[in-house]
Scaffold this motif. Structure first.
Motif, PDB file in Angstrom:
ATOM      1  N   MET A   1     -64.918 -44.292  -1.684  1.00 38.26           N
ATOM      2  CA  MET A   1     -64.467 -45.030  -2.857  1.00 38.26           C
ATOM      3  C   MET A   1     -62.940 -44.941  -2.943  1.00 38.26           C
ATOM      4  SD  MET A   1     -65.460 -44.227  -6.752  1.00 38.26           S
ATOM      5  CE  MET A   1     -64.219 -44.436  -7.976  1.00 38.26           C
ATOM      6  N   THR A   2     -62.283 -46.059  -3.183  1.00 36.07           N
ATOM      7  CA  THR A   2     -60.838 -46.073  -3.364  1.00 36.07           C
ATOM      8  C   THR A   2     -60.516 -46.574  -4.768  1.00 36.07           C
ATOM      9  OG1 THR A   2     -60.658 -48.319  -2.488  1.00 36.07           O
ATOM     10  CG2 THR A   2     -60.409 -46.510  -0.910  1.00 36.07           C
ATOM     11  N   LEU A   3     -59.341 -46.222  -5.247  1.00 34.25           N
ATOM     12  CA  LEU A   3     -58.904 -46.667  -6.564  1.00 34.25           C
ATOM     13  C   LEU A   3     -58.252 -48.035  -6.470  1.00 34.25           C
ATOM     14  CD1 LEU A   3     -57.262 -43.433  -8.009  1.00 34.25           C
ATOM     15  CD2 LEU A   3     -59.380 -44.486  -8.739  1.00 34.25           C
ATOM     16  N   THR A   4     -58.684 -48.952  -7.303  1.00 35.08           N
ATOM     17  CA  THR A   4     -58.046 -50.264  -7.384  1.00 35.08           C
ATOM     18  C   THR A   4     -57.051 -50.251  -8.536  1.00 35.08           C
ATOM     19  OG1 THR A   4     -59.671 -51.150  -8.921  1.00 35.08           O
ATOM     20  CG2 THR A   4     -60.168 -51.371  -6.557  1.00 35.08           C
ATOM     21  N   GLY A  29     -58.735 -38.196  -1.125  1.00 31.38           N
ATOM     22  CA  GLY A  29     -57.394 -37.860  -0.667  1.00 31.38           C
ATOM     23  C   GLY A  29     -56.275 -38.532  -1.443  1.00 31.38           C
ATOM     24  N   VAL A  30     -56.582 -39.445  -2.370  1.00 32.32           N
ATOM     25  CA  VAL A  30     -55.566 -40.075  -3.206  1.00 32.32           C
ATOM     26  C   VAL A  30     -55.481 -39.260  -4.485  1.00 32.32           C
ATOM     27  CG1 VAL A  30     -54.921 -42.128  -4.520  1.00 32.32           C
ATOM     28  CG2 VAL A  30     -55.989 -42.364  -2.279  1.00 32.32           C
ATOM     29  N   LYS A  31     -54.282 -38.742  -4.763  1.00 42.90           N
ATOM     30  CA  LYS A  31     -54.075 -37.935  -5.957  1.00 42.90           C
ATOM     31  C   LYS A  31     -53.327 -38.756  -6.993  1.00 42.90           C
ATOM     32  CE  LYS A  31     -53.888 -33.693  -3.298  1.00 42.90           C
ATOM     33  NZ  LYS A  31     -53.076 -32.545  -2.900  1.00 42.90           N
ATOM     34  N   LEU A  32     -53.843 -38.759  -8.193  1.00 47.29           N
ATOM     35  CA  LEU A  32     -53.232 -39.487  -9.296  1.00 47.29           C
ATOM     36  C   LEU A  32     -52.955 -38.498 -10.406  1.00 47.29           C
ATOM     37  CD1 LEU A  32     -52.530 -42.203 -10.743  1.00 47.29           C
ATOM     38  CD2 LEU A  32     -54.891 -42.226 -11.527  1.00 47.29           C
ATOM     39  N   ARG A  33     -51.713 -38.466 -10.886  1.00 48.39           N
ATOM     40  CA  ARG A  33     -51.339 -37.594 -12.000  1.00 48.39           C
ATOM     41  C   ARG A  33     -50.732 -38.465 -13.082  1.00 48.39           C
ATOM     42  NH1 ARG A  33     -47.795 -32.352 -11.437  1.00 48.39           N
ATOM     43  NH2 ARG A  33     -49.859 -31.451 -11.486  1.00 48.39           N
ATOM     44  N   LEU A  34     -51.288 -38.343 -14.284  1.00 50.12           N
ATOM     45  CA  LEU A  34     -50.750 -39.025 -15.458  1.00 50.12           C
ATOM     46  C   LEU A  34     -50.348 -37.952 -16.448  1.00 50.12           C
ATOM     47  CD1 LEU A  34     -53.531 -41.720 -15.948  1.00 50.12           C
ATOM     48  CD2 LEU A  34     -51.344 -42.002 -14.825  1.00 50.12           C
ATOM     49  N   ARG A  35     -49.137 -38.067 -16.999  1.00 43.90           N
ATOM     50  CA  ARG A  35     -48.650 -37.074 -17.949  1.00 43.90           C
ATOM     51  C   ARG A  35     -47.824 -37.781 -19.003  1.00 43.90           C
ATOM     52  NH1 ARG A  35     -44.663 -32.789 -15.640  1.00 43.90           N
ATOM     53  NH2 ARG A  35     -45.562 -33.842 -13.882  1.00 43.90           N
ATOM     54  N   SER A  46     -47.526 -40.212 -10.893  1.00 45.19           N
ATOM     55  CA  SER A  46     -47.283 -39.772  -9.531  1.00 45.19           C
ATOM     56  C   SER A  46     -48.560 -39.974  -8.754  1.00 45.19           C
ATOM     57  CB  SER A  46     -46.887 -38.290  -9.517  1.00 45.19           C
ATOM     58  OG  SER A  46     -46.803 -37.837  -8.195  1.00 45.19           O
ATOM     59  N   MET A  47     -48.448 -40.563  -7.580  1.00 45.91           N
ATOM     60  CA  MET A  47     -49.656 -40.835  -6.801  1.00 45.91           C
ATOM     61  C   MET A  47     -50.045 -39.681  -5.886  1.00 45.91           C
ATOM     62  SD  MET A  47     -51.342 -43.454  -7.488  1.00 45.91           S
ATOM     63  CE  MET A  47     -52.345 -43.758  -6.067  1.00 45.91           C
ATOM     64  N   THR A  48     -49.111 -38.925  -5.340  1.00 46.52           N
ATOM     65  CA  THR A  48     -49.472 -37.816  -4.470  1.00 46.52           C
ATOM     66  C   THR A  48     -48.631 -36.605  -4.835  1.00 46.52           C
ATOM     67  OG1 THR A  48     -47.865 -38.498  -2.810  1.00 46.52           O
ATOM     68  CG2 THR A  48     -50.102 -39.296  -2.522  1.00 46.52           C
ATOM     69  N   THR A  49     -49.280 -35.439  -4.843  1.00 43.24           N
ATOM     70  CA  THR A  49     -48.580 -34.196  -5.102  1.00 43.24           C
ATOM     71  C   THR A  49     -49.158 -33.118  -4.215  1.00 43.24           C
ATOM     72  OG1 THR A  49     -50.129 -33.576  -6.838  1.00 43.24           O
ATOM     73  CG2 THR A  49     -48.131 -34.723  -7.537  1.00 43.24           C
ATOM     74  N   SER A  54     -49.605 -29.115  -7.961  1.00 45.28           N
ATOM     75  CA  SER A  54     -50.468 -29.757  -8.945  1.00 45.28           C
ATOM     76  C   SER A  54     -51.144 -28.724  -9.832  1.00 45.28           C
ATOM     77  CB  SER A  54     -51.516 -30.613  -8.222  1.00 45.28           C
ATOM     78  OG  SER A  54     -52.408 -31.142  -9.148  1.00 45.28           O
ATOM     79  N   GLU A  55     -51.670 -27.654  -9.224  1.00 45.02           N
ATOM     80  CA  GLU A  55     -52.355 -26.621  -9.994  1.00 45.02           C
ATOM     81  C   GLU A  55     -51.382 -25.890 -10.901  1.00 45.02           C
ATOM     82  OE1 GLU A  55     -54.136 -24.330  -6.912  1.00 45.02           O
ATOM     83  OE2 GLU A  55     -55.596 -25.874  -6.439  1.00 45.02           O
ATOM     84  N   ALA A  56     -50.193 -25.584 -10.408  1.00 42.93           N
ATOM     85  CA  ALA A  56     -49.199 -24.877 -11.217  1.00 42.93           C
ATOM     86  C   ALA A  56     -48.753 -25.740 -12.384  1.00 42.93           C
ATOM     87  CB  ALA A  56     -47.999 -24.491 -10.356  1.00 42.93           C
ATOM     88  N   ALA A  57     -48.513 -27.026 -12.145  1.00 47.02           N
ATOM     89  CA  ALA A  57     -48.081 -27.928 -13.213  1.00 47.02           C
ATOM     90  C   ALA A  57     -49.177 -28.099 -14.250  1.00 47.02           C
ATOM     91  CB  ALA A  57     -47.690 -29.282 -12.634  1.00 47.02           C
ATOM     92  N   ALA A  58     -50.424 -28.193 -13.802  1.00 45.28           N
ATOM     93  CA  ALA A  58     -51.541 -28.345 -14.733  1.00 45.28           C
ATOM     94  C   ALA A  58     -51.662 -27.118 -15.620  1.00 45.28           C
ATOM     95  CB  ALA A  58     -52.842 -28.581 -13.965  1.00 45.28           C
ATOM     96  N   ALA A  59     -51.493 -25.917 -15.046  1.00 48.08           N
ATOM     97  CA  ALA A  59     -51.569 -24.685 -15.832  1.00 48.08           C
ATOM     98  C   ALA A  59     -50.438 -24.627 -16.846  1.00 48.08           C
ATOM     99  CB  ALA A  59     -51.525 -23.468 -14.910  1.00 48.08           C
ATOM    100  N   ALA A  60     -49.226 -25.000 -16.435  1.00 44.58           N
ATOM    101  CA  ALA A  60     -48.074 -24.982 -17.342  1.00 44.58           C
ATOM    102  C   ALA A  60     -48.259 -25.985 -18.469  1.00 44.58           C
ATOM    103  CB  ALA A  60     -46.791 -25.275 -16.575  1.00 44.58           C
TER     104      ALA A  60
END
Length: 179
Positions: A1-4, A29-35, A46-49, A54-60
């Protein structure tokens, strides 16, 4: 499955309507971050991290959102509309004229009035449009999506500023029909 582009627009709409400050999503394998970016209510995307970052930013961000839930309420969907939100009094007066039709945003993204920087806008106030006339572009994840008028009439109002964030359903323009 891919993101459209439609999938991303729907994800952004859902997150904007929620009380969450951030979403990290990985699909095939596609990473999407919304903040949320602050009081404006807009999103930093950001599409890739890297996985560790990613884990450190999510925890912060998780600890930050627990400490300050109030800015969330101030930066909810109404505040995120940008210039469209500032047109509140105009929005309230719109239903008085039965010949005015709202042209709404079909997706969340960045609103552009012209096909490229420095070009003439697709339409101006007073422009005559047909149902299939292109009136703007909305950029979602570097994909440019044309917005069609959907009505036959004359443009009477253009609400969002160029390069502003619009949400699904936001009023982009108003057109006078049948006059």
């Amino acid at each position: 499955m891919t993101l459209t582009a439609a999938d991303v627009a729907e994800i952004m709409r859902l997150v904007e309507a929620s009380k969450f400050d951030e979403l990290d999503l990985e699909i095939d394998g596609v990473k999407l971050r919304l903040r949320r970016t602050g009081a404006s209510g807009g999103f930093a995307r950001s599409m890739t991290t890297p996985a560790g970052a990613s884990e450190a930013a999510a925890a912060a961000d998780a600890s930050r959102s627990d400490a300050a839930p109030e800015p969330d309420a101030a930066s909810g969907p109404a505040a995120a509309s940008g210039p469209a939100a500032a047109s509140g009094p105009t929005s309230a007066s719109a239903p008085l004229d039965v010949n005015l039709r709202d042209i709404t945003s079909p997706m969340l993204g960045t609103f552009y009035r012209a096909p490229k920087p420095g070009s003439a806008p697709f339409v101006e106030i007073g422009s005559v449009v047909e149902e299939d006339s292109v009136i703007a572009i909305i950029e979602v994840m570097k994909l440019m999506n044309t917005v069609r008028a959907g009505v036959k009439g004359v443009i009477t109002e253009i609400l969002p500023g160029d390069e502003s964030l619009v949400e699904f359903g936001d009023i982009l323009m108003r057109a006078r029909v049948g006059a």
